[in-house]
Write a protein that holds these residues in place. Structure first.
Motif, short mmCIF file in Angstrom:
data_model
loop_
_atom_site.label_atom_id
_atom_site.label_comp_id
_atom_site.label_asym_id
_atom_site.label_seq_id
_atom_site.Cartn_x
_atom_site.Cartn_y
_atom_site.Cartn_z
N UNK A 110 0.81 -1.21 -0.04
CA UNK A 110 0.09 -0.20 0.01
C UNK A 110 0.85 1.27 -0.01
N UNK A 111 0.37 2.35 -0.67
CA UNK A 111 1.22 3.68 -0.48
C UNK A 111 0.32 4.58 0.02
N UNK A 112 0.63 6.02 -0.54
CA UNK A 112 -0.06 7.11 -0.13
C UNK A 112 -1.54 6.84 -0.68
N UNK A 113 -2.58 7.49 0.19
CA UNK A 113 -3.79 7.46 -0.47
C UNK A 113 -4.05 7.35 -2.04
N UNK A 114 -4.88 6.31 -2.40
CA UNK A 114 -5.07 6.23 -3.85
C UNK A 114 -3.85 6.03 -4.82
N UNK A 115 -2.83 5.31 -4.29
CA UNK A 115 -1.68 4.59 -5.16
C UNK A 115 -1.39 3.36 -4.47
N UNK A 116 -0.41 2.61 -5.21
CA UNK A 116 0.06 1.28 -4.70
C UNK A 116 1.44 1.29 -5.34
N UNK A 117 2.15 0.35 -4.67
CA UNK A 117 3.60 0.29 -5.16
C UNK A 117 3.64 -1.31 -5.47
N UNK A 118 4.27 -1.61 -6.82
CA UNK A 118 4.44 -2.59 -7.31
C UNK A 118 6.14 -3.15 -7.47
N UNK A 119 6.25 -4.40 -7.03
CA UNK A 119 7.72 -4.55 -6.79
C UNK A 119 8.38 -4.17 -8.27
N UNK A 155 -3.92 3.18 -19.11
CA UNK A 155 -2.93 2.46 -18.10
C UNK A 155 -2.88 3.17 -17.00
N UNK A 156 -2.55 2.25 -15.56
CA UNK A 156 -2.67 3.31 -14.53
C UNK A 156 -1.54 4.30 -14.57
N UNK A 157 -1.81 5.58 -13.89
CA UNK A 157 -0.92 6.70 -13.59
C UNK A 157 0.41 6.07 -13.07
N UNK A 158 1.59 6.61 -13.62
CA UNK A 158 2.85 5.97 -13.07
C UNK A 158 3.49 7.15 -12.49
N UNK A 159 3.95 7.06 -11.29
CA UNK A 159 4.60 8.13 -10.53
C UNK A 159 5.86 7.91 -10.16
N UNK A 160 6.75 7.00 -10.86
CA UNK A 160 8.26 6.96 -10.64
C UNK A 160 8.58 5.86 -9.88
N UNK A 207 11.40 1.66 -0.48
CA UNK A 207 10.51 1.48 0.94
C UNK A 207 11.24 0.09 1.48
N UNK A 208 11.54 0.13 2.79
CA UNK A 208 12.23 -0.90 3.44
C UNK A 208 13.30 -1.59 2.64
N UNK A 209 14.11 -0.79 1.94
CA UNK A 209 15.42 -1.36 1.21
C UNK A 209 15.10 -1.82 -0.05
N UNK A 210 13.82 -1.78 -0.49
CA UNK A 210 13.32 -2.30 -1.88
C UNK A 210 12.88 -1.32 -2.67
N UNK A 211 12.91 -1.64 -4.03
CA UNK A 211 12.47 -0.69 -5.03
C UNK A 211 11.08 -1.13 -5.65
N UNK A 212 10.17 0.04 -5.76
CA UNK A 212 8.93 -0.11 -6.19
C UNK A 212 8.72 0.68 -7.41
N UNK A 213 7.55 0.29 -8.22
CA UNK A 213 6.95 1.34 -9.22
C UNK A 213 5.87 1.67 -8.45
N UNK A 214 5.63 3.09 -8.45
CA UNK A 214 4.58 3.64 -7.63
C UNK A 214 3.48 4.16 -8.76
N UNK A 215 2.38 3.58 -8.47
CA UNK A 215 1.20 3.79 -9.52
C UNK A 215 -0.11 3.91 -8.86
N UNK A 216 -1.08 4.80 -9.40
CA UNK A 216 -2.35 4.82 -9.30
C UNK A 216 -3.20 3.52 -8.72
N UNK A 217 -3.86 3.45 -7.75
CA UNK A 217 -4.67 2.60 -7.47
C UNK A 217 -6.00 2.66 -8.20
N UNK A 218 -6.22 1.95 -9.10
CA UNK A 218 -7.32 1.90 -9.94
C UNK A 218 -8.61 1.74 -9.40
N UNK A 219 -8.46 1.33 -8.11
CA UNK A 219 -9.98 0.87 -7.34
C UNK A 219 -10.44 1.95 -6.57
#
Ligand code: ATP
Ligand code: MG
Ligand code: MG
Length: 288
Positions: A28-37, A58-63, A67-79
């Protein structure tokens, strides 16, 4: 006084659902967004999609974020814009593995016991005598088997999972292959509301038009990508293109048709053929 224990934001967070992939791949990320490995490949796709005709789908992509030593793609939570969403993941294409995976498995086969067990669970007679004796199957072999079992080979798409607003969640569609079965699953997904099917058809038509003008689509082998169907009780229905983990650029100057049969070497994915069949299937739902 009795207070409903969750506010709207919390309720939305609680209704987030993952219908495919490893559970640890999302945070989970900030409101309305998620992190994918993080995956280099998927990141490159999102960057190229920034100025492509497919961007609205496509889901909004935010770079990339750490987090906790791992990298993630930050994107909009479509739900996030839905209240109690119904969600379906539909994997597109006739083929769900890359040609290079096939070549690697042929040159250096790595039979896997976990995939063997998954195969036996569904069909005791799935593995060949040799696979039985080594208690292992290679990844492309497992993927090909799943394609023939499901509607991937025959319709160019397959249903991976469904979550409904009554809380039920199903991912047991491995053997859903016949068009009639798919029709039944869609009917159940919309609880018989044909208006929703019509809205979905309109969305799919828009997506098809965008695909036909997309430079990105022309130049990529789109493998393992899904259409994510989402609707709620207000009648809001959307379709998104997700999962570019295995979407691969072709060599410079090369393009795909996406609607001709795959033969090893031509890298065709059957995406447009699958979309055509999916739309035809939905039209049958409305007409039946
Ligand atoms: P696999 O390759 O096995 O399909 P994956 O790790 O690549 O899995 P995705 O397919 O991208 O992951 O996503 C898995 C699930 O997570 C989707 O089926 C969907 O339910 C949910 N999901 C993915 N991206 C989003 C998003 N942007 N908003 C809301 N839900 C999402
Ligand atoms: Mg996926
Ligand atoms: Mg994936």
């Amino acid at each position: 006084f009795v207070r409903w224990p969750f506010n709207a934001t919390q309720r939305k967070k609680l209704s987030w659902v993952q219908l495919a992939g490893h559970k640890g791949n999302f945070k989970a990320a900030d409101e309305g967004s998620i992190l994918k490995k993080f995956s280099e490949n998927e990141m490159e796709c999102f960057e190229k999609l920034r100025d492509d005709a497919l961007l609205p789908f496509v889901p909004g992509y935010h770079g990339v974020v750490e987090k906790d030593g791992e990298s993630f793609l930050h994107m909009t939570d479509l739900l996030a814009t839905f209240d109690l969403p119904n969600v379906m993941d539909c994997k597109m294409g006739v083929r769900t593995y890359l040609e290079e995976e096939l070549v690697r498995a042929r040159e250096r086969p790595k039979p896997r016991e976990d995939l063997y067990k998954k195969m036996v669970e569904v069909d005791r007679d799935g593995p060949t005598p040799q696979e039985h004796s080594q208690r292992g199957v290679t990844k492309p072999r497992y993927m090909q088997w799943r394609e023939t079992l499901s509607s991937s080979n025959t319709l160019g798409f397959r249903i991976e999972g469904i979550k409904k607003d009554d809380g039920t969640c199903r991912t047991d569609f491995k053997k859903t292959r016949k068009k009639q079965d798919v029709i039944q699953v869609f009917k159940d997904f919309v609880s018989g509301d044909l208006g929703l099917i019509k809205s979905y058809l309109t969305k799919l038509e828009e997506i098809r038009q965008a695909l036909n003008t997309s430079e990105f689509f022309k130049r990529h082998e789109v493998i393992g990508s899904s259409l994510l169907f989402i609707h709620d009780s207000t009648g809001n229905a959307q379709v998104w293109i997700i999962d570019f983990g295995k979407t691969t650029a072709l060599p410079e100057g090369q393009t795909l048709q996406h609607d001709v049969p795959w033969q090893e070497g031509n890298r065709e994915d059957g995406y447009l053929w699958g979309l055509e069949n999916l739309m035809h299937t939905l039209r049958s739902v409305v007409e039946e």
